[in-house]
Design a protein around this motif. Structure first.
Motif, PDB file in Angstrom:
ATOM      1  N   PRO A  27      48.999  46.321  21.888  1.00  0.00           N
ATOM      2  CA  PRO A  27      48.381  45.632  23.274  1.00  0.00           C
ATOM      3  C   PRO A  27      48.052  44.235  22.841  1.00  0.00           C
ATOM      4  N   GLN A  28      48.916  43.694  24.192  1.00  0.00           N
ATOM      5  CA  GLN A  28      48.382  41.699  24.363  1.00  0.00           C
ATOM      6  C   GLN A  28      47.064  42.196  25.159  1.00  0.00           C
ATOM      7  N   VAL A  29      45.897  41.667  24.760  1.00  0.00           N
ATOM      8  CA  VAL A  29      44.902  41.704  25.218  1.00  0.00           C
ATOM      9  C   VAL A  29      43.970  40.466  26.164  1.00  0.00           C
ATOM     10  N   LEU A  30      43.521  40.468  27.355  1.00  0.00           N
ATOM     11  CA  LEU A  30      44.091  38.785  28.306  1.00  0.00           C
ATOM     12  C   LEU A  30      42.343  38.807  28.455  1.00  0.00           C
ATOM     13  N   LEU A  31      41.405  38.300  28.205  1.00  0.00           N
ATOM     14  CA  LEU A  31      39.763  38.129  28.330  1.00  0.00           C
ATOM     15  C   LEU A  31      40.042  36.841  29.220  1.00  0.00           C
ATOM     16  N   GLY A  57      42.848  44.934  14.738  1.00  0.00           N
ATOM     17  CA  GLY A  57      44.550  44.527  14.938  1.00  0.00           C
ATOM     18  C   GLY A  57      45.192  43.896  16.166  1.00  0.00           C
ATOM     19  N   LEU A  58      44.275  43.500  16.571  1.00  0.00           N
ATOM     20  CA  LEU A  58      44.969  42.868  18.214  1.00  0.00           C
ATOM     21  C   LEU A  58      44.508  41.308  18.614  1.00  0.00           C
ATOM     22  N   THR A  59      45.457  40.679  19.826  1.00  0.00           N
ATOM     23  CA  THR A  59      45.477  39.336  19.578  1.00  0.00           C
ATOM     24  C   THR A  59      45.169  39.293  21.419  1.00  0.00           C
ATOM     25  N   THR A  60      44.515  38.075  21.224  1.00  0.00           N
ATOM     26  CA  THR A  60      43.602  37.957  22.516  1.00  0.00           C
ATOM     27  C   THR A  60      43.869  37.206  22.956  1.00  0.00           C
ATOM     28  N   LYS A  61      44.598  36.682  24.190  1.00  0.00           N
ATOM     29  CA  LYS A  61      43.805  35.247  25.076  1.00  0.00           C
ATOM     30  C   LYS A  61      43.254  34.971  26.145  1.00  0.00           C
ATOM     31  N   ILE A  62      43.723  33.677  26.043  1.00  0.00           N
ATOM     32  CA  ILE A  62      42.022  33.438  27.179  1.00  0.00           C
ATOM     33  C   ILE A  62      42.401  32.907  28.632  1.00  0.00           C
ATOM     34  N   LEU A  63      41.785  33.378  29.570  1.00  0.00           N
ATOM     35  CA  LEU A  63      43.170  33.186  30.742  1.00  0.00           C
ATOM     36  C   LEU A  63      42.695  32.108  31.318  1.00  0.00           C
ATOM     37  N   HIS A  64      40.696  30.766  31.228  1.00  0.00           N
ATOM     38  CA  HIS A  64      41.082  29.850  31.054  1.00  0.00           C
ATOM     39  C   HIS A  64      39.364  29.421  30.581  1.00  0.00           C
ATOM     40  N   GLU A  65      39.560  28.292  29.479  1.00  0.00           N
ATOM     41  CA  GLU A  65      38.398  27.730  29.703  1.00  0.00           C
ATOM     42  C   GLU A  65      37.489  27.639  30.324  1.00  0.00           C
ATOM     43  N   PHE A  66      36.096  27.158  29.702  1.00  0.00           N
ATOM     44  CA  PHE A  66      34.835  27.095  30.762  1.00  0.00           C
ATOM     45  C   PHE A  66      34.786  26.125  31.657  1.00  0.00           C
ATOM     46  N   GLY A  67      35.017  26.177  33.017  1.00  0.00           N
ATOM     47  CA  GLY A  67      34.676  25.812  34.208  1.00  0.00           C
ATOM     48  C   GLY A  67      36.739  25.084  34.858  1.00  0.00           C
ATOM     49  N   LYS A  69      39.886  25.638  36.050  1.00  0.00           N
ATOM     50  CA  LYS A  69      40.577  26.808  37.848  1.00  0.00           C
ATOM     51  C   LYS A  69      42.148  27.208  37.361  1.00  0.00           C
ATOM     52  N   PRO A  70      42.682  27.631  36.680  1.00  0.00           N
ATOM     53  CA  PRO A  70      43.842  28.054  36.312  1.00  0.00           C
ATOM     54  C   PRO A  70      44.509  28.227  37.605  1.00  0.00           C
ATOM     55  N   GLY A  71      45.660  27.479  37.111  1.00  0.00           N
ATOM     56  CA  GLY A  71      46.320  27.027  38.479  1.00  0.00           C
ATOM     57  C   GLY A  71      47.488  28.496  38.856  1.00  0.00           C
ATOM     58  N   ALA A  72      48.515  28.889  39.951  1.00  0.00           N
ATOM     59  CA  ALA A  72      49.039  29.952  40.397  1.00  0.00           C
ATOM     60  C   ALA A  72      49.825  30.780  38.856  1.00  0.00           C
ATOM     61  N   ASP A  73      50.802  29.345  38.063  1.00  0.00           N
ATOM     62  CA  ASP A  73      51.703  29.783  37.209  1.00  0.00           C
ATOM     63  C   ASP A  73      50.540  30.155  36.266  1.00  0.00           C
ATOM     64  N   ARG A  74      50.296  30.057  35.646  1.00  0.00           N
ATOM     65  CA  ARG A  74      49.563  30.656  34.537  1.00  0.00           C
ATOM     66  C   ARG A  74      48.572  32.618  34.141  1.00  0.00           C
ATOM     67  N   ALA A  76      49.637  33.849  37.112  1.00  0.00           N
ATOM     68  CA  ALA A  76      51.073  34.730  36.894  1.00  0.00           C
ATOM     69  C   ALA A  76      51.364  35.596  35.714  1.00  0.00           C
ATOM     70  N   HIS A  77      51.723  34.379  35.293  1.00  0.00           N
ATOM     71  CA  HIS A  77      52.246  34.638  33.200  1.00  0.00           C
ATOM     72  C   HIS A  77      51.210  35.278  32.454  1.00  0.00           C
ATOM     73  N   SER A  78      49.806  34.963  32.740  1.00  0.00           N
ATOM     74  CA  SER A  78      48.903  35.533  31.850  1.00  0.00           C
ATOM     75  C   SER A  78      48.714  36.852  32.291  1.00  0.00           C
ATOM     76  N   LEU A  79      48.703  36.791  33.360  1.00  0.00           N
ATOM     77  CA  LEU A  79      48.358  38.509  34.191  1.00  0.00           C
ATOM     78  C   LEU A  79      49.235  39.148  33.869  1.00  0.00           C
ATOM     79  N   GLY A  80      51.153  38.461  33.832  1.00  0.00           N
ATOM     80  CA  GLY A  80      51.804  39.352  33.374  1.00  0.00           C
ATOM     81  C   GLY A  80      52.150  39.923  32.968  1.00  0.00           C
ATOM     82  N   GLU A  81      51.795  39.471  31.202  1.00  0.00           N
ATOM     83  CA  GLU A  81      52.513  39.654  29.676  1.00  0.00           C
ATOM     84  C   GLU A  81      51.174  40.359  29.520  1.00  0.00           C
ATOM     85  N   ALA A  82      49.843  40.424  29.634  1.00  0.00           N
ATOM     86  CA  ALA A  82      48.805  41.226  29.550  1.00  0.00           C
ATOM     87  C   ALA A  82      49.146  42.270  29.308  1.00  0.00           C
TER      88      ALA A  82
END
Length: 247
Positions: A27-31, A57-67, A69-74, A76-82
């Motif tokens: 699984p790919q984990v989105l934080l 044994g899992l990889t993580t990605k972060i939805l956004h850095e501190f403060g 605001k992720p855009g709509a494309d990010r 959609a992509h981040s939530l979609g691949e998680a």
């Protein structure tokens, strides 16, 4: 839909169950670190969780850095691949305000309703409910505060509190009432039900409901709260996953 709500404390057993729910070998984990209201807490919690999942044994990605605001494309992509989404705990009003301002709330609701596994601890655990009962203070031992209610994602129709067995700090010492006791005393009667989750226990809602103890020998508990027309609140200990099936 599968939603894993970790009341607090050791999360190993709940995470292992969540990984099985994802149905993927790796699984790919989105934080989602949106609840972290300080750079220091963001860095500490993201670092700790990244290591926690790496040790499995899992990889993580972060939805956004501190403060940020992720855009709509990010979004959609981040939530979609998680395959598993983990919302970190922190300050509830900060979490909800930042999510609404950036559109994370709508995108996350759609992702979970579409089948993504959502896991959260503390404020993150409460996010899927219609209303949240929370300590809003970042520094409860040094400032005046009281418990508050917040509207949230509404994937689950009830009101909920985490750390239910905790007596929070105040400037004059610990509160005499626990979070569970305060939720019962101030219960919003328009809500169809309430859920209170102690540290050390997790609840799973959705297709495969479960009640998971961090330590089988621990005394941690979770409760279903049913309001009655006369204003009384019925407290039922949750011991059977079937009790969660229709919530």
């Amino acid at each position: 839909m599968n939603i894993v709500c970790i009341g607090g404390g050791d999360k190993n057993a709940a995470i292992d169950y969540s990984l099985d729910l994802s149905g993927m070998e790796h699984p790919q984990v989105l934080l989602i670190p949106t609840a972290c209201s300080l750079q220091s807490s963001h860095d500490r919690k993201v670092g700790s969780l990244s290591k926690f999942f790496a040790d499995k044994g899992l990889t993580t990605k972060i939805l956004h850095e501190f403060g940020e605001k992720p855009g709509a494309d990010r979004l959609a992509h981040s939530l979609g691949e998680a395959s598993l989404i983990y919302t970190i705990g922190g300050n509830t009003p900060y979490l909800l305000n930042r999510m609404e301002a950036s559109g994370i709330d709508t995108a996350l609701r759609e992702a979970v309703m579409g089948g993504k596994v959502h896991v959260g601890t503390s404020a993150g655990a409460l996010l899927p409910f219609a209303r949240i009962h929370s300590n809003p203070s970042n520094n409860p031992g040094n400032e005046d505060w009281n418990f508050a209610y917040y509207d949230s994602l509404g994937i689950l129709s009830g009101v909920a509190t985490a750390h239910a067995n905790v007596h929070d700090k105040t400037p004059i010492g610990q509160r005499t009432d626990s979070r569970l006791e305060n939720l019962i005393a101030t219960f919003p009667l328009q809500m169809p039900y309430g859920v209170a989750i102690d540290n050390g226990i997790s609840l799973v809602f959705g297709h495969e409901p479960a009640i998971i103890r961090a330590d089988p020998q621990d005394t941690a508990r979770a409760y279903l709260l049913n309001p009655h027309e006369d204003g009384t609140i019925q407290k039922i200990e949750l011991t059977d996953p079937g009790q969660l099936a229709n919530l």
